[in-house]
Design a protein around this motif. Structure first.
Motif, PDB file in Angstrom:
ATOM      1  N   UNK A   1       0.848  -1.191   0.000  1.00  0.00           N
ATOM      2  CA  UNK A   1       0.000   0.000   0.000  1.00  0.00           C
ATOM      3  C   UNK A   1       0.882   1.240   0.000  1.00  0.00           C
TER       4      UNK A   1
ATOM      5  N   UNK B   1       0.894   5.578  -0.014  1.00  0.00           N
ATOM      6  CA  UNK B   1       0.174   6.850   0.112  1.00  0.00           C
ATOM      7  C   UNK B   1       1.045   7.886  -0.589  1.00  0.00           C
TER       8      UNK B   1
ATOM      9  N   UNK C   1      -5.373  -1.713   9.738  1.00  0.00           N
ATOM     10  CA  UNK C   1      -6.547  -1.174   9.036  1.00  0.00           C
ATOM     11  C   UNK C   1      -6.855  -1.970   7.769  1.00  0.00           C
TER      12      UNK C   1
ATOM     13  N   UNK D   1      -8.416  -5.108   8.943  1.00  0.00           N
ATOM     14  CA  UNK D   1      -9.764  -4.834   9.484  1.00  0.00           C
ATOM     15  C   UNK D   1     -10.718  -4.362   8.387  1.00  0.00           C
ATOM     16  N   UNK D   2     -10.251  -4.333   7.154  1.00  0.00           N
ATOM     17  CA  UNK D   2     -11.039  -3.950   5.962  1.00  0.00           C
ATOM     18  C   UNK D   2     -11.428  -2.473   5.937  1.00  0.00           C
ATOM     19  N   UNK D   3     -10.745  -1.650   6.732  1.00  0.00           N
ATOM     20  CA  UNK D   3     -11.029  -0.209   6.681  1.00  0.00           C
ATOM     21  C   UNK D   3     -10.392   0.418   5.453  1.00  0.00           C
ATOM     22  N   UNK D   4      -9.278  -0.161   5.014  1.00  0.00           N
ATOM     23  CA  UNK D   4      -8.523   0.361   3.874  1.00  0.00           C
ATOM     24  C   UNK D   4      -8.220  -0.812   2.947  1.00  0.00           C
ATOM     25  N   UNK D   5      -8.258  -0.553   1.644  1.00  0.00           N
ATOM     26  CA  UNK D   5      -7.915  -1.614   0.690  1.00  0.00           C
ATOM     27  C   UNK D   5      -6.453  -1.502   0.303  1.00  0.00           C
ATOM     28  N   UNK D   6      -5.777  -2.641   0.223  1.00  0.00           N
ATOM     29  CA  UNK D   6      -4.373  -2.651  -0.216  1.00  0.00           C
ATOM     30  C   UNK D   6      -4.302  -2.417  -1.724  1.00  0.00           C
ATOM     31  N   UNK D   7      -3.184  -1.844  -2.176  1.00  0.00           N
ATOM     32  CA  UNK D   7      -2.982  -1.669  -3.624  1.00  0.00           C
ATOM     33  C   UNK D   7      -2.764  -3.018  -4.301  1.00  0.00           C
TER      34      UNK D   7
ATOM     35  N   UNK E   1     -17.542  -6.991  -2.021  1.00  0.00           N
ATOM     36  CA  UNK E   1     -18.373  -6.352  -0.994  1.00  0.00           C
ATOM     37  C   UNK E   1     -18.987  -7.408  -0.069  1.00  0.00           C
TER      38      UNK E   1
ATOM     39  N   UNK F   1     -16.298  -8.832   2.166  1.00  0.00           N
ATOM     40  CA  UNK F   1     -15.912  -7.823   3.172  1.00  0.00           C
ATOM     41  C   UNK F   1     -16.931  -7.823   4.326  1.00  0.00           C
TER      42      UNK F   1
ATOM     43  N   UNK G   1     -12.706  -4.764  16.407  1.00  0.00           N
ATOM     44  CA  UNK G   1     -11.650  -3.798  16.098  1.00  0.00           C
ATOM     45  C   UNK G   1     -11.617  -2.705  17.152  1.00  0.00           C
TER      46      UNK G   1
ATOM     47  N   UNK H   1      -9.644   0.651  17.558  1.00  0.00           N
ATOM     48  CA  UNK H   1      -8.691   1.544  16.888  1.00  0.00           C
ATOM     49  C   UNK H   1      -7.723   2.189  17.875  1.00  0.00           C
ATOM     50  N   UNK H   2      -6.692   2.811  17.312  1.00  0.00           N
ATOM     51  CA  UNK H   2      -5.632   3.397  18.139  1.00  0.00           C
ATOM     52  C   UNK H   2      -6.194   4.467  19.082  1.00  0.00           C
TER      53      UNK H   2
END
Lengths: 271, 287
Positions: free
Chosen positions: B12, B14, B47, B50-56, B70, B73, B82, B84-85
């Motif tokens: 991933x 950014x 994340x 936890x399926x909050x973000x998709x990997x490239x 979907x 997921x 989950x 979170x921080x």
């Protein structure tokens, strides 16, 4: 005891079919009324389920005023809880909206022109809806986004609630401008167009940039229209209203196509 | 043992930053620790899982479900807990209302069953007595336990905890460790932390990440063993050490390649961690 739970309600209660707020009344009453508990035992085959319900309710805190009102209005209790968590449906936000609208109505009376109100009114639902679901104002966004409830569904539930509230306040403000007749309602279609466009752009641009851009374009278009003539601004003419309706429909379509993008973090910058 | 989570080649980016770089892992039942300096990619990995973000790039499954679609997921999310921080709370909610809200998000719409579940998880984290209190009036440790309770709703098979012990005092931390150990019985827990003590006390396995990659994957004992023969005491800071610090008794503890005749000492998990990061600890930068 001055009253007792109706036998039919007790039967529904025992079968788990009694809905709030009657359910809450029955819960409270049954804990203190031996007579009704006796009737409950006699009318019900599924009495255990009734006691189970009492047991589950014993320590559940009474919902807040906003939630109770929603349930009394026929909203399911779980949906009411989702709506109660909507950040922009808090008193401070609503108070700010009311203040802005009152101030703008004052400007309308002073300037003897509804333009200021028509220009501002579409921006309020835009801002409210944009901030109803996402990482900026919703402290539980990260937990919500990984839940099985689809993000778009949560967004739509909150959007409807915020739109109903926002448009309702706008309508009340409109009623304070009777001199302008239907002209004072010319904010409605632009409000829908701006809100839908802002939402459609949110997955790509983020929760702040998208509505800011849409709001900026709206203000820019109003400024251009003002410069180009002395009559009513084109946005509030029949042609402008038609264009707003078309934009609203187009944006709603784009929003639907982008619905799955609300199921993960809106943008990488949010990560 | 069949893995609960199986991931291969997760990457991933950014912008120009490589947050995850070809990460592969398999997680089984029990508590797995995830160590790494700030910016190592721990939260991003959590994340993604936890399926909050998709990997490239790359793929993974959780309990046999592929979150690439979907429907997949949603199946993963039904089995996921989950924390979170920085868990956020609606300030006006009570502990009960907040967990109830999360239970609704987890599709528990039947009021009776949901309230029973809320009471169960609040009991599990020993918060039965304060369930009617507003969250803003609870201590930091209690709030963390409320968030943990929320993550336990629905008895998830895979629990993701992102630095849950940050900001807690030592007593609260010990208390929280007990709860995590309990939560790890019968399910798979991935615990991100900066505290090597958390890993030593709780985890059957540990991953060390730096610059978006997994640098170590093994047991805590194996991570500790990496530092065997690489930790020594000296009267002065050894300039040849990869890391060194003054201990409470005044001598220096050094990690790296010891000089001849060095006073070698028993390594700890932290020594193994520092050595894995080439002694840079929290200064390892993302690519």
């Amino acid at each position: 005891m001055t009253w007792h739970v109706d036998a039919e309600d007790l039967r529904a209660y025992a079968q788990g079919e009694l809905a709030p707020p009657l359910l809450w009344s029955a819960d409270t009453h049954l804990t203190g009324c031996a007579e009704c508990r006796g009737v409950l035992a006699s009318v019900s085959e599924g009495v255990d389920a009734g006691w189970d319900r009492i047991d589950a309710e014993l320590d559940a805190p009474r919902p807040g005023l906003w939630e109770r009102l929603l349930v009394r209005a026929g909203v399911a209790d779980h949906t009411a809880r989702l709506l109660a968590a909507t950040p922009v449906l808090r008193r401070s936000w609503l108070a700010a909206m009311v203040f802005l609208l009152v101030a703008t109505v004052g400007v309308v009376y002073t300037a003897d022109s509804p333009t200021a109100f028509l220009a501002l009114a579409p921006l309020l639902p835009l801002a409210g809806v944009a901030l109803a679901y996402g990482p900026v104002l919703d402290p539980t966004y990260e937990m919500a986004v990984v839940s099985p409830v689809h993000g778009f569904r949560l967004l739509m539930i909150r959007t409807v609630a915020v739109l109903v509230t926002g448009l309702g306040l706008n309508l009340l403000a409109t009623l304070a401008l009777p001199a302008y007749g239907l002209r004072a309602l010319a904010w409605l279609l632009p409000a829908l167009a701006l809100t839908a466009t802002g939402l459609a752009l949110t997955p790509r641009l983020g929760q702040v940039l998208a509505p800011s851009l849409v709001g900026g374009v709206w203000i820019g278009l109003l400024a251009i229209a003002r410069e180009s003539g002395d009559g009513p601004l084109v946005q509030f003419t029949a042609a402008g209203q038609g264009a707003a309706a078309a934009v609203a429909a187009l944006a709603a379509g784009l929003l639907f196509l982008a619905r799955d993008r609300f199921d993960v973090f809106f943008s990488r910058s949010a990560v | 043992m069949t893995p609960t989570v199986s991931a291969s080649g997760l990457s991933l980016h950014y912008g120009g930053t490589r947050a995850l770089d070809d990460v592969s892992l398999r997680l089984t039942q029990g508590v797995t620790g995830l160590l790494g300096p700030n910016g190592a990619g721990k939260t991003t990995l959590l994340r993604v899982l936890a399926t909050a973000v998709s990997a490239d790039r790359g793929a993974f499954t959780v309990l046999g479900h592929d979150p690439g679609s979907a429907a997949g997921r949603q199946e993963v999310r039904r089995r996921l807990g989950y924390l979170p921080q920085t868990p956020g709370f609606h300030p006006d909610f009570t502990a009960f209302e907040f967990v109830d809200y999360v239970a609704i998000l987890k599709e528990l719409t039947d009021r009776t069953a949901r309230h029973r579940e809320v009471r169960r998880v609040l009991d599990e984290v020993d918060l039965a007595d304060v369930r009617g209190k507003r969250i803003k009036k609870l201590s930091g440790g209690m709030r963390q336990r409320v968030a943990l309770a929320a993550s336990l709703v629905g008895d998830p098979g895979f629990l993701v905890l992102d630095e849950p012990t940050v900001g807690l005092d030592p007593e609260q931390r010990m208390r929280f460790r007990e709860l995590i150990a309990r939560a790890g019985e019968g399910r798979t827990v991935l615990l991100s932390t900066h505290q090597t003590e958390d890993v030593a006390m709780l985890c059957h396995r540990v991953l060390v990440m730096a610059a978006g990659t997994v640098r170590f994957d093994g047991t805590p004992a194996e991570l500790t063993a990496r530092a065997a023969g690489h930790v020594w005491n000296s009267a002065e800071r050894d300039p040849g050490a990869k890391a060194g610090w003054r201990t409470g008794v005044g001598s220096f503890r050094n990690v790296g390649d010891p000089p001849p005749g060095a006073d070698l000492v028993e390594p700890s998990l932290e020594d193994g961690y520092l050595l894995t990061l080439d002694g840079k600890g929290a200064e390892v930068a993302t690519a």
